[in-house]
Motif scaffolding. Structure first.
Motif, mmCIF file in Angstrom:
data_model
loop_
_atom_site.group_PDB
_atom_site.id
_atom_site.type_symbol
_atom_site.label_atom_id
_atom_site.label_comp_id
_atom_site.label_asym_id
_atom_site.label_seq_id
_atom_site.Cartn_x
_atom_site.Cartn_y
_atom_site.Cartn_z
ATOM 1 N N LEU A 1 34.531 46.496 37.824
ATOM 2 C CA LEU A 1 34.963 45.199 37.318
ATOM 3 C C LEU A 1 34.034 44.722 36.200
ATOM 4 N N ASP A 2 34.625 44.187 35.162
ATOM 5 C CA ASP A 2 33.856 43.595 34.061
ATOM 6 C C ASP A 2 34.217 42.117 33.949
ATOM 7 N N VAL A 3 33.253 41.281 33.614
ATOM 8 C CA VAL A 3 33.543 39.872 33.331
ATOM 9 C C VAL A 3 32.947 39.537 31.970
ATOM 10 N N PHE A 4 33.767 38.997 31.102
ATOM 11 C CA PHE A 4 33.309 38.566 29.782
ATOM 12 C C PHE A 4 33.605 37.087 29.622
ATOM 13 N N THR B 1 40.214 52.838 24.985
ATOM 14 C CA THR B 1 39.560 51.776 24.229
ATOM 15 C C THR B 1 39.308 50.622 25.191
ATOM 16 N N PHE B 2 38.219 49.924 24.944
ATOM 17 C CA PHE B 2 37.880 48.800 25.811
ATOM 18 C C PHE B 2 38.211 47.503 25.093
ATOM 19 N N ASN B 3 39.102 46.755 25.686
ATOM 20 C CA ASN B 3 39.542 45.499 25.093
ATOM 21 C C ASN B 3 38.882 44.335 25.814
ATOM 22 N N CYS B 4 37.661 44.054 25.478
ATOM 23 C CA CYS B 4 36.995 42.976 26.206
ATOM 24 C C CYS B 4 36.908 41.718 25.364
ATOM 25 N N GLY B 5 37.456 41.769 24.176
ATOM 26 C CA GLY B 5 37.350 40.607 23.309
ATOM 27 C C GLY B 5 35.956 40.510 22.734
ATOM 28 N N SER B 6 35.629 39.344 22.237
ATOM 29 C CA SER B 6 34.353 39.198 21.539
ATOM 30 C C SER B 6 33.329 38.459 22.388
ATOM 31 N N GLY B 7 33.651 38.280 23.656
ATOM 32 C CA GLY B 7 32.801 37.436 24.501
ATOM 33 C C GLY B 7 31.493 38.082 24.918
ATOM 34 N N GLU B 8 30.720 37.288 25.664
ATOM 35 C CA GLU B 8 29.451 37.716 26.230
ATOM 36 C C GLU B 8 29.718 38.406 27.555
ATOM 37 N N PRO B 9 29.088 39.536 27.819
ATOM 38 C CA PRO B 9 29.296 40.138 29.136
ATOM 39 C C PRO B 9 28.514 39.400 30.228
ATOM 40 N N LEU B 10 29.186 39.065 31.323
ATOM 41 C CA LEU B 10 28.512 38.455 32.475
ATOM 42 C C LEU B 10 28.279 39.500 33.558
ATOM 43 N N LEU B 11 29.194 40.462 33.627
ATOM 44 C CA LEU B 11 29.107 41.513 34.629
ATOM 45 C C LEU B 11 29.742 42.764 34.026
ATOM 46 N N ARG B 12 29.019 43.868 34.088
ATOM 47 C CA ARG B 12 29.574 45.100 33.527
ATOM 48 C C ARG B 12 29.431 46.222 34.531
#
Lengths: 155, 126
Positions: free
Chosen positions: A52-55, B65-76
């Motif tokens: 799980l990833d959280v952004f 491809t990883f689509n995480c947007g441009s945000g800050e990672p909180l948990l990876r």
């Protein structure tokens, strides 16, 4: 809640011959290896903890979960007191009855992940999207939680 | 100091050269008609999939491809890597009839056995 996810040490540099697995040696391995090893590799004892990833950006929290091979209907997303829960079940497929199993590494069964978000989100603005085996949940922050720019006039 | 820095940079170069892959989790089973291989490659779609056959060795590669947007990672927790794994095929498999399907990040390979190898009932005539 799982704070740190248990990771299998499977990120190894690719070696073209290291991973070669002759099907016959695989059968032999199945009979020879100790039970604990078998259980570990098939996930019987370790359970299923999808990655799980959280952004976070200015407006949203984006949670992505790797859930390959699920049915959309079998995934549940809920929001409770600022914590988002993602749960579901992958049922074992019985379509190949009587088949001889050589490898069973894929997880079957229930999973449940809960993540507490650091700031409040709008419950009516939660969007979930399941594509290519990855669930993406977008949670919009409430107006109060969004960072605001305040102009300071120096006078 | 300088030499240490140089050492570090050479290490980074080396790491870039040897691409790292994740081994997808697989289920393999055999039916009377052939083998079925299922591989979990979340985030990989049809376009990112590459299946190569060399002799009796089949290699599956899934790029994503990883689509995480441009945000800050909180948990990876998701590993930013592509998938690759190779398998040695049973010679009984008819490699010209291998078919592949991709559904929600799961690759299903159908590896049928050649007709002449399949078990067959022989009728005994009087």
């Amino acid at each position: 809640m799982n704070v740190i996810r248990w990771q299998r040490p499977f990120l190894t540099p690719w070696q073209s011959f290291g991973r070669l697995s002759d099907l016959r040696t695989e059968i032999d391995r199945l009979f020879e290896s100790p039970l604990a090893e078998l259980a570990g590799s098939s996930g019987l004892l370790s359970g299923w903890t999808p990655a799980l990833d959280v952004f976070e950006d200015n407006d949203n929290f984006v949670v992505t979960v790797e859930l390959p091979g699920m049915k959309k209907e079998d995934i549940e997303v809920s929001l409770h007191e600022g914590a988002v829960s993602i749960s579901g079940e992958r049922k074992s497929e019985t379509k190949h009855e009587g088949a001889e199993v050589y490898r069973a590494e894929r997880y079957v069964g229930r999973f449940h992940r809960t993540v507490t978000l650091p700031s409040p989100v709008a419950p009516d603005k939660v969007k979930a999207h399941y594509k290519d085996g990855v669930l993406t949940v977008t949670l919009a922050k409430t107006e109060e939680a969004k960072p605001k720019q305040i102009d300071v006039s120096v006078g | 100091m300088k030499s240490t820095l140089q050492k570090d940079s050479s290490k980074t170069n080396q790491r870039e050269q040897t691409e790292q892959f994740l081994a997808p989790e697989v289920n393999i089973f055999e039916t009377k008609d052939g083998y079925v291989l299922e591989a979990e490659m979340p985030g990989v779609n049809k376009d990112g999939l590459e299946i190569t056959l060399e002799g009796t060795e089949i290699t599956i590669t899934g790029r994503r491809t990883f689509n995480c947007g441009s945000g800050e990672p909180l948990l990876r927790e998701r590993r930013v890597a592509d998938f690759r794994r190779a398998f040695e095929l049973d010679p009984a498999i008819d490699t010209s009839k291998i078919s592949a399907r991709m559904n929600q990040g799961v690759l299903t390979l159908n590896l049928p056995k050649s007709e002449r190898i399949k078990p067959r009932k022989i009728v005994v005539n009087d």
